[in-house]
Scaffold this motif. Structure first.
Motif, short mmCIF file in Angstrom:
data_model
loop_
_atom_site.label_atom_id
_atom_site.label_comp_id
_atom_site.label_asym_id
_atom_site.label_seq_id
_atom_site.Cartn_x
_atom_site.Cartn_y
_atom_site.Cartn_z
N VAL A 193 0.84 -1.20 0.00
CA VAL A 193 0.00 0.00 0.00
C VAL A 193 0.87 1.25 0.00
CG1 VAL A 193 -1.69 1.33 1.32
CG2 VAL A 193 -1.96 -1.14 1.09
N MET A 194 1.94 1.25 0.79
CA MET A 194 2.80 2.41 0.86
C MET A 194 3.49 2.68 -0.48
SD MET A 194 4.45 2.60 4.69
CE MET A 194 5.67 1.34 4.36
N VAL A 199 3.82 6.12 -5.62
CA VAL A 199 4.04 6.26 -7.07
C VAL A 199 2.78 6.60 -7.87
CG1 VAL A 199 5.99 4.68 -6.97
CG2 VAL A 199 3.74 3.79 -7.54
N LEU A 200 1.59 6.26 -7.37
CA LEU A 200 0.39 6.53 -8.17
C LEU A 200 0.14 8.03 -8.26
CD1 LEU A 200 -2.15 3.79 -7.02
CD2 LEU A 200 -0.83 3.87 -9.14
N HIS A 201 -0.38 8.45 -9.41
CA HIS A 201 -0.69 9.86 -9.61
C HIS A 201 -1.91 9.98 -10.52
CE1 HIS A 201 1.05 9.57 -13.68
NE2 HIS A 201 1.98 8.81 -13.11
N GLY A 202 -2.51 11.17 -10.51
CA GLY A 202 -3.69 11.41 -11.33
C GLY A 202 -4.98 11.03 -10.62
N THR A 203 -6.09 11.37 -11.24
CA THR A 203 -7.40 11.12 -10.61
C THR A 203 -7.93 9.72 -10.84
OG1 THR A 203 -8.48 12.03 -12.58
CG2 THR A 203 -8.04 13.56 -10.75
N HIS A 204 -7.48 9.04 -11.89
CA HIS A 204 -7.95 7.68 -12.18
C HIS A 204 -6.77 6.76 -12.49
CE1 HIS A 204 -11.62 10.09 -12.96
NE2 HIS A 204 -12.23 9.04 -12.42
N PRO A 205 -5.94 6.46 -11.49
CA PRO A 205 -4.79 5.59 -11.75
C PRO A 205 -5.23 4.17 -12.06
CG PRO A 205 -5.02 5.99 -9.40
CD PRO A 205 -6.01 6.88 -10.08
N VAL A 206 -4.38 3.47 -12.79
CA VAL A 206 -4.67 2.09 -13.20
C VAL A 206 -3.45 1.22 -12.89
CG1 VAL A 206 -5.26 0.55 -15.10
CG2 VAL A 206 -6.19 2.87 -15.04
N TYR A 214 -2.81 -12.86 -5.97
CA TYR A 214 -3.10 -12.57 -4.57
C TYR A 214 -4.14 -11.46 -4.45
CZ TYR A 214 -1.99 -10.35 -0.03
OH TYR A 214 -2.04 -9.75 1.21
N GLY A 215 -5.21 -11.72 -3.71
CA GLY A 215 -6.28 -10.74 -3.57
C GLY A 215 -5.86 -9.45 -2.90
N GLY A 216 -4.77 -9.49 -2.11
CA GLY A 216 -4.29 -8.29 -1.47
C GLY A 216 -3.85 -7.22 -2.46
N PHE A 217 -3.41 -7.64 -3.67
CA PHE A 217 -3.07 -6.65 -4.69
C PHE A 217 -4.30 -5.81 -5.04
CE2 PHE A 217 0.42 -9.60 -6.61
CZ PHE A 217 1.24 -9.31 -5.54
N ARG A 218 -5.41 -6.50 -5.25
CA ARG A 218 -6.64 -5.77 -5.63
C ARG A 218 -7.15 -4.93 -4.47
NH1 ARG A 218 -7.07 -10.91 -7.37
NH2 ARG A 218 -8.69 -11.51 -5.90
N LEU A 223 -7.97 0.52 -2.02
CA LEU A 223 -7.68 1.54 -1.01
C LEU A 223 -7.13 2.81 -1.64
CD1 LEU A 223 -6.02 -0.56 1.85
CD2 LEU A 223 -8.22 0.61 1.95
N CYS A 224 -6.41 2.65 -2.75
CA CYS A 224 -5.80 3.80 -3.43
C CYS A 224 -6.66 4.31 -4.58
CB CYS A 224 -4.41 3.43 -3.93
SG CYS A 224 -3.25 3.06 -2.60
N ARG A 225 -7.91 3.83 -4.65
CA ARG A 225 -8.87 4.27 -5.67
C ARG A 225 -8.33 4.08 -7.09
NH1 ARG A 225 -9.35 7.74 -1.35
NH2 ARG A 225 -11.45 7.97 -0.49
N ALA A 226 -7.69 2.95 -7.30
CA ALA A 226 -7.13 2.63 -8.61
C ALA A 226 -7.95 1.55 -9.28
CB ALA A 226 -5.68 2.19 -8.47
N ASP A 227 -8.07 1.64 -10.59
CA ASP A 227 -8.70 0.57 -11.37
C ASP A 227 -7.67 -0.53 -11.61
OD1 ASP A 227 -11.09 1.97 -11.56
OD2 ASP A 227 -10.49 3.00 -13.39
N VAL A 228 -8.17 -1.75 -11.85
CA VAL A 228 -7.29 -2.91 -12.02
C VAL A 228 -7.60 -3.60 -13.33
CG1 VAL A 228 -6.54 -5.09 -11.01
CG2 VAL A 228 -7.23 -3.22 -9.51
N VAL A 229 -6.55 -3.96 -14.06
CA VAL A 229 -6.70 -4.73 -15.29
C VAL A 229 -5.89 -6.01 -15.15
CG1 VAL A 229 -7.13 -2.72 -16.73
CG2 VAL A 229 -4.81 -3.52 -16.45
N PRO A 230 -6.42 -7.14 -15.67
CA PRO A 230 -5.71 -8.41 -15.53
C PRO A 230 -4.77 -8.68 -16.71
CG PRO A 230 -7.90 -8.80 -16.40
CD PRO A 230 -7.78 -7.31 -16.21
N LEU A 231 -3.68 -9.41 -16.44
CA LEU A 231 -2.76 -9.84 -17.48
C LEU A 231 -2.78 -11.35 -17.59
CD1 LEU A 231 0.44 -7.64 -16.86
CD2 LEU A 231 -1.45 -7.23 -18.45
N PRO A 232 -3.12 -11.88 -18.76
CA PRO A 232 -3.11 -13.34 -18.94
C PRO A 232 -1.69 -13.88 -18.96
CG PRO A 232 -3.55 -12.24 -21.03
CD PRO A 232 -3.54 -11.16 -19.99
N TRP A 233 -1.58 -15.16 -18.61
CA TRP A 233 -0.28 -15.85 -18.55
C TRP A 233 -0.24 -17.00 -19.54
CZ3 TRP A 233 3.27 -17.01 -13.97
CH2 TRP A 233 3.53 -15.85 -13.22
#
Length: 481
Positions: A193-194, A199-206, A214-218, A223-233
Motif C-alpha cells: 500500500v505504501m 508512485v500513483l498519480h492522477g485522478t484515475h490511476p490504473v 493474490y487478492g491483497g493486490f486488488r 484503497l488507493c482508488r485505482a482501477d485494475v486490469v488483468p494480465l493473462p499468462w
C-alpha cells in the motif's frame, strides 16, 4: 446431562485416566479439555510425548480425526508442540490459572465450524520460533530504556531491523542497494500500500495484476482508488503483448506481480520473460512491484527480481510471515534507485513508522543461533505436507513446490470450483476456489488453492487430503462443453 465416561489412555510410560465428558460439547473438545486438565494437574509434564494420533484414537475409542483436531486445538493454544517425525509433546509454556483452561485462546477456529480442516491460508508450523519470540520479548524488556517505550519510532530506531533484513537478501537478486533504500512496514501488505501511495498519480490511476493473483493486490488498489486490469499468462509468465497493450490502452502506471511464486498457481515467471517484461516497463516508465513473500526463506531464487532488472522502477517487497510468523507484523520494501526518500516520507505520513518493540524483536530473532535450524525444520514440515498431498492427489493436475506453502489443483471434468469447495466444506475441509484470485469479470477457471496449515498435525492434513481425493474420484456433474 450425560453420564461422565472415563477413558483409559497410556501416555509414554504413565497410565493416565482423564475424565472425558462429552456433555454439551464435541468429542474433540472433550478430549482437548481432558489433556488440558492433565497438563495443569502435572500428570502430563512439560516435554512428555503424547501417543500418535491413531494409537490414541484406538485407546480412547474415537476417530483419528477427533484426536487430530484435539491436538491441533492445543497446538494453537501453545499447550502442545509438534515436530515432523518426532511426534506431539507437552510444551514448556506455563498456563497460569484455571481460568486459562476454561477460556482458552482459539485461533482461526469459527464456533460454527469447529471440526474443519482450515486450509484457506498458509500458517507457519511452530518449530521453536514461538519460544524464540517469547525469549526475545523477555530479553528486550530488560534492556529497554524507559525512553524507548515512550517515543515515536524513527529511522534510527528501526535500523537494526533493516540491517538484519539486508543481511538476508542475496545482493544479485535485487541488484545494488543500501540500508537506506529499505523501509519498514506493518507487514508485506502494508508495504504494498505504501509503495502505491508513493508512485500513483492522477485522478484515475490504473494498475495491472496477473490474471490469477493474490487478492491483497486488488485490495491495495481499491484503497488507493485505482482501477485494475488483468494480465493473462502462458507457461513462461505474463504475456508481453498483453502487458504492452494494457499500458497503451489503459494507461497502466504500476504492475503488481510475484515473479518467484504466483499466488495461487505456484508458477514462476521465467528469467527470460522477466527480461522482456522489464524492457516494456522501462520503455513506458511503468513501475513493477515484485512481491517475494511466498517462497520460504533461505531458498534459492529462480531468477532476478524486477528490482534488479529495473533499477529506477522496480520495487521489492518481502516479510517473514510465511517463514517465521504472521503475528510479528513487519514487512520490508526496497525502493528503486532514487525513490528511497519518497518512500520514507510515505511511511512517516502513513503511520509514523513501526514500533521499536517490533523492529528490535525482529532483529533479535534473526540474530539467534537457533534460527537457521528452525527455518530448516519449518521447510521440512511444509515439504512433508506437500509431499503427502502430491502422493494422495497426484493422479490429478497439481502445481506445487516443496518450499511454497500451498498447492494449486486443477479440477477434473465434472467439477466446478465453487461446487468442489462446497463439497469439500461438507467433508470438513476448507479451501479457496480460483474465483477468489480473479477479477470479478475474469475468466472462469475450475481450480482450487490448498494452503498448508502448519498448525494442524500432519496426520490431520493427510486425512483432509484423503477427503479431497474421495471427492475428486466422484465428480458431482458433467461440465457443459
Amino acid at each position: 446431562m450425560k453420564k461422565l465416561k472415563v477413558y483409559k489412555m497410556i501416555v509414554s510410560d504413565t497410565i493416565w485416566q482423564p475424565k472425558v465428558s462429552t456433555a454439551g460439547k464435541s468429542k474433540y473438545k472433550a478430549l482437548a479439555q481432558a489433556i488440558r486438565e492433565g497438563i495443569v494437574s502435572g500428570q502430563l509434564a512439560a516435554g512428555e510425548k503424547l501417543p500418535p494420533v491413531r494409537d490414541l484414537a484406538y485407546r480412547v475409542g474415537v476417530t483419528p480425526g477427533t484426536v487430530a483436531r484435539a491436538y491441533s486445538l492445543l497446538i494453537d493454544e501453545g499447550r502442545l508442540i509438534a515436530g515432523v517425525g518426532r511426534g506431539t509433546f507437552v510444551s514448556g509454556q506455563k498456563t497460569g490459572s484455571e481460568a486459562a483452561i476454561k477460556a482458552p485462546v482459539i485461533l482461526d477456529r469459527p464456533s460454527n465450524a469447529p471440526d474443519r480442516a482450515h486450509l484457506l491460508s498458509p500458517k507457519v508450523p511452530d518449530m521453536g520460533q514461538s519460544q524464540l519470540l517469547r525469549d526475545g520479548m523477555q530479553a528486550l524488556s530488560r534492556n529497554f530504556h524507559p525512553e524507548h517505550l515512550l517515543r515515536y519510532p524513527t529511522r534510527e530506531t528501526d535500523l537494526a531491523a533493516r540491517l538484519a533484513f539486508q543481511a538476508e537478501i542475496v545482493p544479485e537478486s535485487v541488484a545494488h542497494f543500501t540500508v537506506d533504500d529499505i523501509v519498514t512496514a506493518h507487514g508485506g501488505q502494508s508495504a504494498i500500500v505504501m509503495v502505491l501511495q508513493t508512485v500513483l498519480h492522477g485522478t484515475h490511476p490504473v494498475i495491472a495484476v496477473d490474471e490469477l493473483s493474490y487478492g491483497g493486490f486488488r485490495s491495495a488498489a481499491l484503497l488507493c482508488r485505482a482501477d485494475v486490469v488483468p494480465l493473462p499468462w502462458d507457461e513462461e509468465g505474463p504475456l508481453v503483448a498483453a502487458f504492452e497493450e494494457a499500458i497503451k490502452s489503459k494507461s497502466v502506471q504500476v504492475y503488481f506481480t510475484a515473479s518467484e511464486v504466483c499466488n495461487p498457481t505456484v508458477k514462476a515467471t521465467s528469467p527470460a520473460r522477466r527480461v522482456e517484461i522489464a524492457a516494456i516497463a522501462q520503455r513506458y516508465g511503468v513501475h513493477i512491484i515484485d512481491d517475494d513473500c511466498y517462497r520460504l526463506m533461505k531458498t534459492k531464487r529462480i531468477g532476478p527480481s524486477y528490482r534488479a532488472l529495473l533499477p529506477g522502477l522496480g520495487w521489492y517487497v518481502s516479510s517473514p510471515a510465511k517463514t517465521l510468523t504472521a503475528a510479528l507484523r513487519i514487512g520490508f520494501a526496497i525502493a528503486p534507485e532514487g525513490w528511497g526518500p519518497a518512500l520514507v516520507r510515505t511511511a512517516t505520513y502513513h503511520s509514523f513508522g513501526v514500533s521499536r518493540m517490533i523492529t528490535d524483536l525482529y532483529a533479535h530473532v534473526l540474530a539467534t543461533p537457533e534460527l537457521p535450524q528452525i527455518i530448516a525444520q519449518v521447510k521440512q514440515r511444509v515439504a512433508a505436507d506437500i509431499h503427502a498431498a502430491v502422493n494422495i492427489l497426484g493422479g490429478y493436475q497439481l502445481n506445487w513446490s516443496e518450499d511454497v506453502p500451498f498447492l494449486w489443483l486443477e479440477l477434473p471434468r465434472g467439477w466446478r470450483a465453487t461446487a468442489f469447495c462446497t463439497a469439500a466444506e461438507a467433508s470438513g475441509v476448507l479451501i479457496k476456489p480460483a474465483e477468489d484470485f480473479a477479477l470479478r469479470d475474469g475468466r472462469s477457471v475450475h481450480a482450487v488453492r490448498i494452503a498448508i496449515n502448519g498448525l494442524m498435525p500432519h496426520d490431520a492434513f493427510v486425512e483432509a487430503m484423503g477427503a479431497l481425493r474421495a471427492l475428486l474420484d466422484q465428480p458431482a456433474e458433467q461440465l457443459a462443453t
